[in-house]
Design a protein around this motif. Structure first.
Motif, PDB file in Angstrom:
ATOM      1  N   TRP A  84      44.042  45.627  33.665  1.00 31.53           N
ATOM      2  CA  TRP A  84      42.590  45.454  33.538  1.00 31.53           C
ATOM      3  C   TRP A  84      42.072  44.184  34.185  1.00 31.53           C
ATOM      4  O   TRP A  84      40.888  44.063  34.423  1.00 31.53           O
ATOM      5  CB  TRP A  84      42.198  45.470  32.067  1.00 31.53           C
ATOM      6  N   LEU A  85      42.917  43.227  34.422  1.00 31.43           N
ATOM      7  CA  LEU A  85      42.456  41.957  34.966  1.00 31.43           C
ATOM      8  C   LEU A  85      42.749  41.839  36.457  1.00 31.43           C
ATOM      9  O   LEU A  85      43.117  40.778  36.945  1.00 31.43           O
ATOM     10  CB  LEU A  85      43.081  40.787  34.205  1.00 31.43           C
ATOM     11  N   ARG A  86      42.572  42.895  37.167  1.00 30.92           N
ATOM     12  CA  ARG A  86      42.695  42.852  38.621  1.00 30.92           C
ATOM     13  C   ARG A  86      41.407  42.295  39.205  1.00 30.92           C
ATOM     14  O   ARG A  86      40.329  42.417  38.617  1.00 30.92           O
ATOM     15  CB  ARG A  86      42.933  44.255  39.161  1.00 30.92           C
ATOM     16  N   PRO A  87      41.483  41.688  40.376  1.00 27.40           N
ATOM     17  CA  PRO A  87      40.272  41.119  40.993  1.00 27.40           C
ATOM     18  C   PRO A  87      39.189  42.153  41.288  1.00 27.40           C
ATOM     19  O   PRO A  87      38.015  41.817  41.344  1.00 27.40           O
ATOM     20  CB  PRO A  87      40.793  40.498  42.291  1.00 27.40           C
ATOM     21  N   GLU A  88      39.553  43.398  41.457  1.00 25.39           N
ATOM     22  CA  GLU A  88      38.558  44.433  41.744  1.00 25.39           C
ATOM     23  C   GLU A  88      37.664  44.722  40.544  1.00 25.39           C
ATOM     24  O   GLU A  88      36.591  45.294  40.674  1.00 25.39           O
ATOM     25  CB  GLU A  88      39.239  45.745  42.173  1.00 25.39           C
ATOM     26  N   VAL A  89      38.122  44.347  39.349  1.00 19.70           N
ATOM     27  CA  VAL A  89      37.389  44.663  38.128  1.00 19.70           C
ATOM     28  C   VAL A  89      36.394  43.564  37.772  1.00 19.70           C
ATOM     29  O   VAL A  89      35.466  43.784  36.996  1.00 19.70           O
ATOM     30  CB  VAL A  89      38.387  44.906  36.972  1.00 19.70           C
ATOM     31  N   TYR A  90      36.509  42.380  38.356  1.00 26.04           N
ATOM     32  CA  TYR A  90      35.630  41.263  38.015  1.00 26.04           C
ATOM     33  C   TYR A  90      34.149  41.576  38.226  1.00 26.04           C
ATOM     34  O   TYR A  90      33.334  41.236  37.370  1.00 26.04           O
ATOM     35  CB  TYR A  90      36.019  40.009  38.788  1.00 26.04           C
ATOM     36  N   PRO A  91      33.736  42.205  39.329  1.00 19.50           N
ATOM     37  CA  PRO A  91      32.300  42.527  39.455  1.00 19.50           C
ATOM     38  C   PRO A  91      31.799  43.452  38.353  1.00 19.50           C
ATOM     39  O   PRO A  91      30.663  43.330  37.903  1.00 19.50           O
ATOM     40  CB  PRO A  91      32.196  43.198  40.818  1.00 19.50           C
ATOM     41  N   LEU A  92      32.643  44.363  37.906  1.00 19.43           N
ATOM     42  CA  LEU A  92      32.261  45.245  36.801  1.00 19.43           C
ATOM     43  C   LEU A  92      32.054  44.441  35.526  1.00 19.43           C
ATOM     44  O   LEU A  92      31.090  44.664  34.794  1.00 19.43           O
ATOM     45  CB  LEU A  92      33.325  46.316  36.594  1.00 19.43           C
ATOM     46  N   PHE A  93      32.953  43.496  35.257  1.00 16.53           N
ATOM     47  CA  PHE A  93      32.794  42.634  34.083  1.00 16.53           C
ATOM     48  C   PHE A  93      31.512  41.820  34.167  1.00 16.53           C
ATOM     49  O   PHE A  93      30.799  41.651  33.172  1.00 16.53           O
ATOM     50  CB  PHE A  93      33.986  41.691  33.933  1.00 16.53           C
ATOM     51  N   VAL A  94      31.193  41.315  35.347  1.00 21.79           N
ATOM     52  CA  VAL A  94      29.974  40.526  35.518  1.00 21.79           C
ATOM     53  C   VAL A  94      28.740  41.399  35.303  1.00 21.79           C
ATOM     54  O   VAL A  94      27.798  40.987  34.614  1.00 21.79           O
ATOM     55  CB  VAL A  94      29.948  39.876  36.920  1.00 21.79           C
ATOM     56  N   ALA A  95      28.736  42.611  35.872  1.00 24.68           N
ATOM     57  CA  ALA A  95      27.576  43.495  35.718  1.00 24.68           C
ATOM     58  C   ALA A  95      27.384  43.906  34.261  1.00 24.68           C
ATOM     59  O   ALA A  95      26.261  43.875  33.744  1.00 24.68           O
ATOM     60  CB  ALA A  95      27.741  44.729  36.599  1.00 24.68           C
TER      61      ALA A  95
END
Length: 88
Positions: free
Chosen positions: A5-16
């Motif tokens: 779950w903590l891949r760099p691709e998921v960070y924008p989703l967490f921010v949104a």
């Protein structure tokens, strides 16, 4: 499991999702604490319908609304005028 779950691709989703939750939380707190029509305590609910127009006007005319009242309804007026207005 955490590396899934903590891949760099998921960070924008967490921010949104975090921004959406923050905006919803701000709106909910603002409406519950400041709105003159919302009464949380039992004493205020027993008062019934109040015709307090001054308090309602104060709630409706907040600082952001006063700031954008005389502004152009454009996001980027400089770019819009560059592409839309004829050359001078």
């Amino acid at each position: 499991m955490a590396s899934r779950w903590l891949r760099p691709e998921v960070y924008p989703l967490f921010v949104a999702v975090g921004a959406a939750v923050g905006i919803c939380g701000f709106s909910m707190v603002r409406h519950i604490c400041i709105n003159p029509e919302v009464r949380v305590s039992k004493e205020n609910r027993a008062a019934g319908v109040l015709d307090n127009f001054a308090e309602g006007e104060k709630y409706q005319e907040h600082m952001l609304r006063k700031f954008v009242r005389n502004k152009s309804p454009e996001i980027m007026p400089g770019i819009n005028s560059f592409f839309a207005d004829p050359a001078k």
